[in-house]
Structures are given as structure tokens and as C-alpha cells.
Design an enzyme around this catalytic site. Sequence first.
Site, PDB file in Angstrom:
ATOM      1  N   GLU A   1     -28.751 -48.632 -48.416  1.00  0.00           N
ATOM      2  CA  GLU A   1     -27.473 -48.490 -47.700  1.00  0.00           C
ATOM      3  C   GLU A   1     -26.700 -47.369 -48.412  1.00  0.00           C
ATOM      4  OE1 GLU A   1     -24.809 -51.804 -48.268  1.00  0.00           O
ATOM      5  OE2 GLU A   1     -23.483 -51.251 -46.593  1.00  0.00           O
TER       6      GLU A   1
ATOM      7  N   ASP B   1     -20.632 -57.512 -41.345  1.00  0.00           N
ATOM      8  CA  ASP B   1     -19.363 -58.212 -41.605  1.00  0.00           C
ATOM      9  C   ASP B   1     -18.394 -57.831 -40.481  1.00  0.00           C
ATOM     10  OD1 ASP B   1     -19.966 -58.978 -44.590  1.00  0.00           O
ATOM     11  OD2 ASP B   1     -20.380 -56.845 -44.449  1.00  0.00           O
TER      12      ASP B   1
ATOM     13  N   HIS C   1     -30.681 -56.145 -49.657  1.00  0.00           N
ATOM     14  CA  HIS C   1     -29.969 -54.919 -49.304  1.00  0.00           C
ATOM     15  C   HIS C   1     -30.547 -53.777 -50.138  1.00  0.00           C
ATOM     16  CE1 HIS C   1     -27.054 -57.670 -47.625  1.00  0.00           C
ATOM     17  NE2 HIS C   1     -26.232 -56.715 -47.283  1.00  0.00           N
TER      18      HIS C   1
ATOM     19  N   HIS D   1     -28.690 -60.193 -39.807  1.00  0.00           N
ATOM     20  CA  HIS D   1     -27.948 -59.731 -40.995  1.00  0.00           C
ATOM     21  C   HIS D   1     -26.454 -59.948 -40.772  1.00  0.00           C
ATOM     22  CE1 HIS D   1     -27.855 -56.777 -44.530  1.00  0.00           C
ATOM     23  NE2 HIS D   1     -26.586 -57.024 -44.273  1.00  0.00           N
TER      24      HIS D   1
ATOM     25  N   HIS E   1     -23.151 -61.710 -43.008  1.00  0.00           N
ATOM     26  CA  HIS E   1     -22.612 -62.420 -44.183  1.00  0.00           C
ATOM     27  C   HIS E   1     -21.611 -63.449 -43.684  1.00  0.00           C
ATOM     28  CE1 HIS E   1     -24.243 -59.426 -47.094  1.00  0.00           C
ATOM     29  NE2 HIS E   1     -24.193 -58.659 -46.015  1.00  0.00           N
TER      30      HIS E   1
END
Length: 330
Positions: free
Chosen positions: A195, A274, A192, A12, A14
Amino acid sequence: MNWQDFPKLELHLHLEGAAPPALIRQMAFEKKLDISNIFTPDGGYDYRDFWHFLEVYEAATSVLTGPEEFKRLTAAVLEESAAHGVIYTEAFLSPDFCGGRDVGAWREYLHAIREAADEARAAHGIEMRGVITAIRHFGGDLARETALCAQETAGDFITGFGMGGDEKAGHPKDFAYAFDMAREAGLRLTTHAGEWGGADEVRASLDTLKVERIGHGVQSIDDAALVERLVREGTVLEVCPGSNVFLGVYPDLTAHPIERLRAAGVKVTVSTDDPPFFRTTMTKEYEDLERVFGWDAARFTEVNLVAAEAAFCDEETRAALRKTVENFNV
Ligand code: ADE
Ligand code: ZN
């Protein structure tokens, strides 16, 4: 324990979210674009909360104006990941930021990304696959266009389809058509959920989008029946503990449910999401999990074998990844 060289799989990440801020600043300088308002005085990304993060993220991507910029980005990201022991990474790729979902333009961006991935494999031994990612707050119609890009480029490198963005926008059913398109093209599916949106979002995503993995999914912990279902169905969670703590989903790692989910029998994996936005790296994630939950080499090996099993890659690559994970001597 020094975790830096420990072999890691990351499911995972980005691609744009992994952009080193120095690279984004350099590109802004080259293009004479003023995005100085998205940086802190020490040069990191600056934002107030998750929703502002999504805005700053999109502002940062505005300097990535063509395939060449994405080639430089991919090279920088893979070099950094490899430096933290990552042997396999699945990067979320967004045709939204690569030619505005035009299939012809997307092919050119993808070609550039693949060139960088091939060079990184040769230089650093890191393997990459791409998961094409729709952006939820852009809505269902644009997600179909993204799914068309995914259909047209599905293959040995583009192996998955997913969705990120604001989980509170719309409903998973708005995206069912796009996910059906991707499934019909043979792509593996993740989204996603859970979250920010609670356990209900996870359940709705499983029911409606029929995904086999969930990005985050941590709020499933609030619903015992859902936890049982995740265990029964073997759903894999792409857990990003540092991201959740940095964004304030949980006040600190002690309160984070990754260990409770794992102990309940849910298949959990570890990723950064990220990394420069959340001031983390894969090494830091491992250090923190060791410190707070006492995870040791055997535990991380187990987690990486879960990731190898869940990776959207071919069987030959999977077998090679397993071997590297199993044969590593601490
Ligand atoms: N896009 C990039 N990072 C994200 C995250 N943590 N949640 C949702 N969308 C994202
Ligand atoms: Zn994410």
C-alpha cells in the site's frame, strides 16, 4: 447502472474503521469522553495523512470500551454494508482494541460481535467472517499475543489472520512467528503490503509470512517480475481503490493500477477498507470503477467470483455465495 443492489463480496473491511462517525460521537457523549478534535465541522473524521489517520483511528476506538459497544458497532456496520448490496464481508478484528489482547477478555468481545453477526444474517441476509488482525507498528511481540487470541478462537467464524497498521514499521520477518502460530491453528492468511511500502514489501510478505492474499498490494505494479509471480501463484489482492486515492497513494482513480493488474492476470477484488474515513461505500467504489474503467456487470460478477473463491469461509457458504453472484439478473 445502479450498483446499490448488485450482490457484492467484501474481503477487506476494518471493523473499527467502518464505524459511522455519528455512532462514535454518540458513544463519546455517553462516556463523557472528549474526542471532538478528531471530527471535521460536518461531523466526518478529520486527519492530515495516513499516519495521522492511524492516530485518529486509534482515538476513535477509545470510545469502544467493552463488548456491548462492539456489538452495537458490528450491528451498525453490517446494516450499512447490507444496504450497499454486500452479501459477504470479512471484517478485520483487532484484539488490541478488544481487551488489550487478553484471551479471556477477547472471548467476551468476540461473543458480542458474533451475536450481532447472527442477528444481521437473520435481518439482512449478510454473512460475516472475522480475520484477526495484528497491528504492525505495535511490533512482533504484541503480534504474538494477538496470534494467541487467534489460535484460541479459530473456528467457523474466526477463519483468518492478518496484519494492518504502518507498513513502514519493522520488517515482515518480525511477524513470521505470529503468522506461523496462526497457520498452525488452521487459519488462512493475509497481510497489508504494497500500500505504502512498495513491491519489495509484497515480495517479503509472500516469502516470509506465506500469505495467500495481500491487502492492497497495488504497488506490485511497479515490478513486472512480481506481477508475473502473483499471476503464477494465484495470489489474490484485496484492492481498495477509494482508500488509495483518498489517502494519496495515487492522485486519482485514472492513475490507479487495479485495471492494469487485472488485465495482466492478477486476481483482484474490490473493498472499501475504512469506508467513512475515506468517504466511500461499496456502491461508490462500483460507480467509480464503471465511470473510470468501464467495468460492467459481467466484470463485477467476475471480480465477485474471484472473491468467493478467495473467501476464508467453508465450502457450503462459498457455494451459496457463488450461486447468488451467478444468478443475479441485472
Ligand atoms: N488500518 C486500517 N486501515 C488501514 C490501512 N488502509 N492500511 C493499514 N492499516 C490500516
Ligand atoms: Zn486495510
